[in-house]
Design an enzyme around this catalytic site. Structure first.
Site, PDB file in Angstrom:
ATOM      1  N   LYS A 170      -6.381  -6.374  11.799  1.00  0.00           N
ATOM      2  CA  LYS A 170      -6.190  -7.304  10.953  1.00  0.00           C
ATOM      3  C   LYS A 170      -6.776  -8.921  11.372  1.00  0.00           C
ATOM      4  CE  LYS A 170      -1.657  -7.091  11.191  1.00  0.00           C
ATOM      5  NZ  LYS A 170      -1.414  -5.768  12.160  1.00  0.00           N
ATOM      6  N   ARG A 208       7.219  -9.811   5.406  1.00  0.00           N
ATOM      7  CA  ARG A 208       7.385  -8.535   6.306  1.00  0.00           C
ATOM      8  C   ARG A 208       8.559  -7.748   5.635  1.00  0.00           C
ATOM      9  NH1 ARG A 208       5.450  -8.365  11.669  1.00  0.00           N
ATOM     10  NH2 ARG A 208       4.315 -10.247  12.081  1.00  0.00           N
ATOM     11  N   ARG A 258      -7.367  -2.965  23.959  1.00  0.00           N
ATOM     12  CA  ARG A 258      -7.286  -4.395  23.969  1.00  0.00           C
ATOM     13  C   ARG A 258      -6.668  -4.979  25.138  1.00  0.00           C
ATOM     14  NH1 ARG A 258      -4.588  -6.588  18.723  1.00  0.00           N
ATOM     15  NH2 ARG A 258      -2.656  -6.180  19.596  1.00  0.00           N
ATOM     16  N   ARG A 293      -2.179  -8.370  27.512  1.00  0.00           N
ATOM     17  CA  ARG A 293      -0.979  -8.601  26.783  1.00  0.00           C
ATOM     18  C   ARG A 293      -0.053  -7.214  27.362  1.00  0.00           C
ATOM     19  NH1 ARG A 293      -1.300  -9.503  20.377  1.00  0.00           N
ATOM     20  NH2 ARG A 293       0.688  -8.190  20.435  1.00  0.00           N
ATOM     21  N   ARG A 304       6.200   0.255  18.241  1.00  0.00           N
ATOM     22  CA  ARG A 304       5.898  -0.832  17.446  1.00  0.00           C
ATOM     23  C   ARG A 304       5.146  -0.326  16.141  1.00  0.00           C
ATOM     24  NH1 ARG A 304       1.574  -3.652  20.957  1.00  0.00           N
ATOM     25  NH2 ARG A 304       1.197  -4.966  19.111  1.00  0.00           N
TER      26      ARG A 304
END
Length: 190
Positions: free
Chosen positions: A14, A89, A128, A134, A146
């Protein structure tokens, strides 16, 4: 005015594709996370209200977030359009956003939903995580949770936009350029 909602599970690309859409169509990126941080840093009334909720570990109410979005829209009256990232959302948020945009005569043009196979999402996020550091991108079970949460929460939104003719599935597999090309084809028809 072109108003797009960009959707996709974690790892769908995204952020990368939002940058492409912003440059290609002259849109303003409206990320609710960025808005919250900016309003809090600016110590605005809405920012202070949001901070009170966040300091207690509570979700910021929809009315506060919608207020921030309204401020951003009002500050950019001459914009060609907006790309909404991270909002709405829920169906209630989508309805509130519709009310706000319809008041300005600038409804949502389309919900672009990036479709990526689950294993590809996991691979992208683990990759990533090695670069970003992260922690939520480094644990496969957290990643899978998630993705599950996204799927459960997003289905009602798809069913909200689909009857309006505003939901568009986009194949999110392939190179960045291939995916951008598919997005461009859809957006140019809106």
């Amino acid at each position: 005015m072109l108003n797009l909602v960009l959707f996709g599970p974690p790892g769908a690309g995204k952020g990368t594709q939002a940058e492409f859409l912003i440059k290609s169509f002259g849109l303003i990126h409206l990320s609710t996370g960025d808005l919250l941080r900016s309003e809090i840093a600016g110590e605005t009334a809405l920012g202070n209200e949001a901070k009170n909720f966040m300091d207690k570990g509570e979700l910021v109410p929809d009315e506060v977030v919608i207020g921030m979005i309204k401020s951003k829209l009002d500050a950019n009256k001459d914009a060609k359009g907006f790309i909404f990232d991270g909002f709405p959302r829920t169906v209630d948020q989508a309805k509130a956003l519709d009310v706000l945009l319809n008041e300005n005569g600038t409804p949502i043009s389309g919900m672009l939903c990036l479709q990526v196979e689950k294993q590809e999402l996991i691979d992208r996020l683990l990759s990533r995580g090695k670069v970003s550091g992260r922690s939520d991108d480094q644990n496969q079970s957290i990643i899978e949770n998630r993705i599950t949460v996204y799927t459960e929460k997003t289905l009602p939104l798809i069913e909200y936009y689909k009857p309006q003719g505003k939901h568009f599935d986009i194949n999110g597999m392939g190179t960045i350029e291939e995916i951008a090309g598919r997005l461009q084809e859809v957006v140019e028809k809106l």
